[in-house]
Write a protein that holds these residues in place. Structure first.
Motif, PDB file in Angstrom:
ATOM      1  N   HIS A   2       0.833  -1.202   0.000  1.00  0.00           N
ATOM      2  CA  HIS A   2       0.000   0.000   0.000  1.00  0.00           C
ATOM      3  C   HIS A   2       0.870   1.256   0.000  1.00  0.00           C
ATOM      4  CE1 HIS A   2      -3.105   2.894   1.111  1.00  0.00           C
ATOM      5  NE2 HIS A   2      -2.319   3.276   2.105  1.00  0.00           N
ATOM      6  N   THR A   3       1.887   1.280   0.870  1.00  0.00           N
ATOM      7  CA  THR A   3       2.770   2.443   0.946  1.00  0.00           C
ATOM      8  C   THR A   3       3.553   2.617  -0.346  1.00  0.00           C
ATOM      9  OG1 THR A   3       2.985   2.245   3.343  1.00  0.00           O
ATOM     10  CG2 THR A   3       4.716   3.449   2.192  1.00  0.00           C
ATOM     11  N   VAL A   4       4.042   1.532  -0.909  1.00  0.00           N
ATOM     12  CA  VAL A   4       4.808   1.601  -2.158  1.00  0.00           C
ATOM     13  C   VAL A   4       3.958   2.213  -3.270  1.00  0.00           C
ATOM     14  CG1 VAL A   4       5.902   0.237  -3.973  1.00  0.00           C
ATOM     15  CG2 VAL A   4       6.350  -0.286  -1.571  1.00  0.00           C
ATOM     16  N   ARG A   5       2.714   1.736  -3.389  1.00  0.00           N
ATOM     17  CA  ARG A   5       1.827   2.283  -4.433  1.00  0.00           C
ATOM     18  C   ARG A   5       1.557   3.764  -4.211  1.00  0.00           C
ATOM     19  NH1 ARG A   5      -0.955  -2.622  -3.600  1.00  0.00           N
ATOM     20  NH2 ARG A   5      -2.466  -1.547  -2.249  1.00  0.00           N
ATOM     21  N   ALA A   6       1.292   4.139  -2.947  1.00  0.00           N
ATOM     22  CA  ALA A   6       0.974   5.529  -2.637  1.00  0.00           C
ATOM     23  C   ALA A   6       2.164   6.437  -2.912  1.00  0.00           C
ATOM     24  CB  ALA A   6       0.535   5.646  -1.181  1.00  0.00           C
ATOM     25  N   TYR A   7       3.358   6.012  -2.520  1.00  0.00           N
ATOM     26  CA  TYR A   7       4.549   6.842  -2.714  1.00  0.00           C
ATOM     27  C   TYR A   7       4.936   6.930  -4.189  1.00  0.00           C
ATOM     28  CZ  TYR A   7       5.700   7.665   2.190  1.00  0.00           C
ATOM     29  OH  TYR A   7       5.701   8.108   3.488  1.00  0.00           O
ATOM     30  N   GLN A   8       4.755   5.840  -4.932  1.00  0.00           N
ATOM     31  CA  GLN A   8       5.043   5.890  -6.371  1.00  0.00           C
ATOM     32  C   GLN A   8       4.089   6.855  -7.060  1.00  0.00           C
ATOM     33  OE1 GLN A   8       4.983   2.123  -8.422  1.00  0.00           O
ATOM     34  NE2 GLN A   8       5.326   3.050 -10.432  1.00  0.00           N
ATOM     35  N   ALA A   9       2.813   6.803  -6.666  1.00  0.00           N
ATOM     36  CA  ALA A   9       1.828   7.706  -7.259  1.00  0.00           C
ATOM     37  C   ALA A   9       2.172   9.163  -6.949  1.00  0.00           C
ATOM     38  CB  ALA A   9       0.427   7.371  -6.743  1.00  0.00           C
ATOM     39  N   THR A  10       2.647   9.431  -5.729  1.00  0.00           N
ATOM     40  CA  THR A  10       3.045  10.789  -5.368  1.00  0.00           C
ATOM     41  C   THR A  10       4.222  11.245  -6.219  1.00  0.00           C
ATOM     42  OG1 THR A  10       2.251  10.616  -3.096  1.00  0.00           O
ATOM     43  CG2 THR A  10       3.983  12.231  -3.522  1.00  0.00           C
ATOM     44  N   ALA A  11       5.203  10.366  -6.404  1.00  0.00           N
ATOM     45  CA  ALA A  11       6.362  10.713  -7.223  1.00  0.00           C
ATOM     46  C   ALA A  11       5.945  11.037  -8.661  1.00  0.00           C
ATOM     47  CB  ALA A  11       7.372   9.562  -7.210  1.00  0.00           C
ATOM     48  N   GLU A  12       5.018  10.249  -9.190  1.00  0.00           N
ATOM     49  CA  GLU A  12       4.542  10.488 -10.548  1.00  0.00           C
ATOM     50  C   GLU A  12       3.792  11.814 -10.644  1.00  0.00           C
ATOM     51  OE1 GLU A  12       2.321   6.930 -11.096  1.00  0.00           O
ATOM     52  OE2 GLU A  12       4.061   5.760 -11.795  1.00  0.00           O
ATOM     53  N   ARG A  13       2.974  12.119  -9.628  1.00  0.00           N
ATOM     54  CA  ARG A  13       2.243  13.390  -9.615  1.00  0.00           C
ATOM     55  C   ARG A  13       3.194  14.574  -9.526  1.00  0.00           C
ATOM     56  NH1 ARG A  13      -1.597  10.497  -6.388  1.00  0.00           N
ATOM     57  NH2 ARG A  13      -0.524  11.142  -4.487  1.00  0.00           N
ATOM     58  N   LEU A  14       4.231  14.454  -8.693  1.00  0.00           N
ATOM     59  CA  LEU A  14       5.191  15.550  -8.549  1.00  0.00           C
ATOM     60  C   LEU A  14       5.909  15.821  -9.864  1.00  0.00           C
ATOM     61  CD1 LEU A  14       6.713  17.556  -6.717  1.00  0.00           C
ATOM     62  CD2 LEU A  14       8.404  15.737  -6.320  1.00  0.00           C
TER      63      LEU A  14
END
Length: 298
Positions: free
Chosen positions: A24-36
């Motif tokens: 869950h954390t990996v998916r959330a952090y990857q999504a944040t990186a992509e958004r940034l």
């Protein structure tokens, strides 16, 4: 030379492989990186790689957070997003870049209330993410899930020995005045404890503390309190958000879902029902606050 794989994916692989973070954390952090990265491409008008990320300023991050808040992000989620961004920037810079100083959003303080499920999980994730070593991250995550997911006192959690392994669906806990009780364990809590046990460099033996400090001794409760203080500051949570508040939240959320007071008394290990009845007052206060904020005539 271009990166062999996209930075967000490399970041996700690092979190999963080196930091042993949950899926869950990996998916959330990857999504944040992509958004940034998507935001910065539009913000700067060009492609963004490691060199460009090293130049991110506090103003850039404030603009990104403002854009995310405009999409409806809550204070807690925005603070969590900022934490993920910091982790990504640190990873992209190899740990050598100076992190822009941006204050996270503050969560409005009101009447005493339990930590929400979202805040409880964000707190546990933030505390473990900031740990110095992957095994310490797994340790802090497991301990905090025991407090919120099983309603344990911090002293009860750090007092567990290796004899509790392998874990089943319940756990026998020794509480105040030597009183024992049986608490159910959610699958997520069992997985967190087992993941820690698999990573600890000190090994696990039946007659030794399960949770160890950084130097191998018994884990002092103060180490968890310190991690929580740091995490709640990053997330902008109230000073009332303590390890013991997670136990209070466990009780209040169960009561709100219809748990019987007597059953709750047994789960918490209270000697008398009067100690448990305080949660009816907390729950009523929370419901009244929700009513006042939501009802059109309130």
């Amino acid at each position: 030379m271009a990166d062999a794989e996209p930075l967000p994916l490399a970041f996700a692989n690092h979190l999963a492989r080196d930091r042993r973070r949950s899926a869950h954390t990996v998916r959330a952090y990857q999504a944040t990186a992509e958004r940034l990265l998507a935001f910065l491409r539009g913000h700067w008008g060009g492609e963004v790689g490691r060199a460009e990320l090293a130049k991110v300023s506090a103003a850039d991050l404030r603009a990104y957070l403002a854009a995310r808040r405009g999409e409806g992000l809550t204070n807690v989620s925005a603070a969590r997003e900022l934490s993920a961004v910091r982790g990504f920037l640190k990873f992209a810079g190899g740990g050598d870049i100076e992190m822009p100083r941006v204050r996270g959003p503050r969560v409005k303080k009101g009447v005493p209330r339990p930590v929400s499920p979202q805040e409880a999980m964000a707190l546990a994730e933030e505390a473990s993410e900031d740990a110095a070593e992957p095994w310490i991250a797994a340790r802090d995550w497991a301990v905090l899930l025991l407090l919120y997911g099983a309603g344990m006192r911090i002293g009860e959690a750090v007092g567990l020995t290796g004899a509790v392994l392998p874990l089943g669906e319940t756990l026998r806990v020794t509480g105040k005045r030597g009183k024992t009780r049986i608490v159910p364990l959610l699958p997520q809590v069992r997985e967190a404890v087992e993941a820690y046990a698999a990573q600890t460099p000190w090994g696990v033996s039946k007659d030794a503390p399960l949770f160890r400090g950084a130097k191998g001794g018994p884990l002092p409760p103060g180490a968890i309190r310190k991690a929580v203080r740091k995490a709640r500051a990053h997330l902008g949570l109230s000073e009332r958000t303590t390890p013991h508040a997670l136990r209070h939240s466990f009780a209040t959320h169960l009561l709100g879902r219809g748990a019987d007071l007597r059953a709750l008394q047994e789960l918490l290990g209270h000697a008398s029902l009067s100690s448990t009845q305080i949660y009816t007052q907390v729950d009523a206060a929370h419901l009244l606050d929700v009513y006042r904020n939501a009802h059109p005539r309130a």
